[in-house]
Design a protein around this motif. Structure first.
Motif, mmCIF file in Angstrom:
data_model
loop_
_atom_site.group_PDB
_atom_site.id
_atom_site.type_symbol
_atom_site.label_atom_id
_atom_site.label_comp_id
_atom_site.label_asym_id
_atom_site.label_seq_id
_atom_site.Cartn_x
_atom_site.Cartn_y
_atom_site.Cartn_z
ATOM 1 N N ILE A 26 0.837 -1.207 0.000
ATOM 2 C CA ILE A 26 0.000 0.000 0.000
ATOM 3 C C ILE A 26 0.869 1.253 0.000
ATOM 4 O O ILE A 26 0.611 2.202 -0.756
ATOM 5 C CB ILE A 26 -0.973 -0.010 1.200
ATOM 6 C CG1 ILE A 26 -2.008 -1.124 1.016
ATOM 7 C CG2 ILE A 26 -1.653 1.341 1.367
ATOM 8 C CD1 ILE A 26 -2.875 -1.376 2.228
ATOM 9 N N VAL A 27 1.918 1.262 0.828
ATOM 10 C CA VAL A 27 2.783 2.444 0.910
ATOM 11 C C VAL A 27 3.524 2.659 -0.407
ATOM 12 O O VAL A 27 3.539 3.773 -0.956
ATOM 13 C CB VAL A 27 3.770 2.320 2.096
ATOM 14 C CG1 VAL A 27 4.832 3.394 2.052
ATOM 15 C CG2 VAL A 27 3.023 2.351 3.408
ATOM 16 N N ILE A 28 4.135 1.602 -0.939
ATOM 17 C CA ILE A 28 4.855 1.711 -2.215
ATOM 18 C C ILE A 28 3.882 2.066 -3.335
ATOM 19 O O ILE A 28 4.182 2.897 -4.191
ATOM 20 C CB ILE A 28 5.616 0.408 -2.535
ATOM 21 C CG1 ILE A 28 6.670 0.138 -1.473
ATOM 22 C CG2 ILE A 28 6.230 0.450 -3.921
ATOM 23 C CD1 ILE A 28 7.741 1.187 -1.368
ATOM 24 N N GLY A 29 2.692 1.453 -3.324
ATOM 25 C CA GLY A 29 1.683 1.770 -4.330
ATOM 26 C C GLY A 29 1.245 3.220 -4.273
ATOM 27 O O GLY A 29 1.042 3.859 -5.302
ATOM 28 N N ALA A 30 1.120 3.761 -3.064
ATOM 29 C CA ALA A 30 0.744 5.172 -2.921
ATOM 30 C C ALA A 30 1.832 6.077 -3.481
ATOM 31 O O ALA A 30 1.538 7.043 -4.201
ATOM 32 C CB ALA A 30 0.486 5.503 -1.454
ATOM 33 N N GLY B 296 -1.451 2.866 -8.414
ATOM 34 C CA GLY B 296 -0.052 2.724 -8.028
ATOM 35 C C GLY B 296 0.312 1.310 -7.624
ATOM 36 O O GLY B 296 1.384 0.810 -7.975
ATOM 37 N N ILE B 297 -0.568 0.651 -6.875
ATOM 38 C CA ILE B 297 -0.316 -0.734 -6.471
ATOM 39 C C ILE B 297 -0.257 -1.644 -7.690
ATOM 40 O O ILE B 297 0.655 -2.473 -7.826
ATOM 41 C CB ILE B 297 -1.388 -1.210 -5.473
ATOM 42 C CG1 ILE B 297 -1.237 -0.476 -4.143
ATOM 43 C CG2 ILE B 297 -1.301 -2.722 -5.254
ATOM 44 C CD1 ILE B 297 -2.387 -0.701 -3.183
ATOM 45 N N ILE B 298 -1.207 -1.479 -8.595
ATOM 46 C CA ILE B 298 -1.219 -2.294 -9.815
ATOM 47 C C ILE B 298 0.009 -2.015 -10.659
ATOM 48 O O ILE B 298 0.661 -2.939 -11.172
ATOM 49 C CB ILE B 298 -2.527 -2.050 -10.606
ATOM 50 C CG1 ILE B 298 -3.723 -2.572 -9.814
ATOM 51 C CG2 ILE B 298 -2.456 -2.703 -11.988
ATOM 52 C CD1 ILE B 298 -5.062 -2.150 -10.362
ATOM 53 N N ALA B 299 0.383 -0.745 -10.788
ATOM 54 C CA ALA B 299 1.572 -0.380 -11.571
ATOM 55 C C ALA B 299 2.843 -0.932 -10.932
ATOM 56 O O ALA B 299 3.756 -1.381 -11.638
ATOM 57 C CB ALA B 299 1.667 1.134 -11.710
ATOM 58 N N ALA B 300 2.910 -0.918 -9.604
ATOM 59 C CA ALA B 300 4.088 -1.451 -8.920
ATOM 60 C C ALA B 300 4.223 -2.949 -9.157
ATOM 61 O O ALA B 300 5.320 -3.450 -9.428
ATOM 62 C CB ALA B 300 4.012 -1.147 -7.430
ATOM 63 N N LEU B 301 3.107 -3.666 -9.076
ATOM 64 C CA LEU B 301 3.151 -5.119 -9.305
ATOM 65 C C LEU B 301 3.509 -5.445 -10.758
ATOM 66 O O LEU B 301 4.370 -6.303 -11.019
ATOM 67 C CB LEU B 301 1.808 -5.745 -8.933
ATOM 68 C CG LEU B 301 1.446 -5.717 -7.447
ATOM 69 C CD1 LEU B 301 0.021 -6.193 -7.235
ATOM 70 C CD2 LEU B 301 2.422 -6.541 -6.640
ATOM 71 N N LEU B 302 2.859 -4.756 -11.693
ATOM 72 C CA LEU B 302 3.149 -5.007 -13.113
ATOM 73 C C LEU B 302 4.560 -4.569 -13.483
ATOM 74 O O LEU B 302 5.242 -5.242 -14.267
ATOM 75 C CB LEU B 302 2.131 -4.286 -13.993
ATOM 76 C CG LEU B 302 0.711 -4.838 -13.990
ATOM 77 C CD1 LEU B 302 -0.206 -3.939 -14.815
ATOM 78 C CD2 LEU B 302 0.673 -6.248 -14.498
ATOM 79 N N GLY B 303 5.019 -3.453 -12.936
ATOM 80 C CA GLY B 303 6.371 -2.969 -13.209
ATOM 81 C C GLY B 303 7.434 -3.923 -12.700
ATOM 82 O O GLY B 303 8.453 -4.151 -13.357
#
Length: 90
Positions: free
Chosen positions: A10-14, A39-46
């Protein structure tokens, strides 16, 4: 997934979502919750994309992974703003 992992996501996604919103052109009429979800989805996909492109384990910050995450967040924020931002509430 542990509670620590969920909080970290959540923090990284934010952070990734806010960076995506910062670099997206124009005004985005979306809520902070939508920004965090993007942001969470982008972090996981990235992360998945960076691991697919390069299998090297880098010490410290993985700048390639971060670049993929922010670019995907910009794209996600633009899409979310176009889909959700134009709605008028009565």
């Amino acid at each position: 997934m542990t509670v620590t992992g969920i909080i970290t996501a959540i923090v990284i996604g934010a952070i990734i979502g806010l960076l995506g919103r910062l670099f997206a052109p124009g005004k985005q009429n979306i809520s902070i919750l939508v920004t965090i979800i993007v942001g969470i989805i982008a972090a996981l996909l990235g992360t998945a994309l960076a691991n697919a492109v390069s299998s090297a384990d880098t010490p410290g910050i993985d700048w390639i992974e971060l670049l993929f995450q922010v670019v995907l967040a910009v794209i996600g924020v633009i899409i979310a703003a176009r889909m959700l931002g134009g709605r008028r509430r009565v």
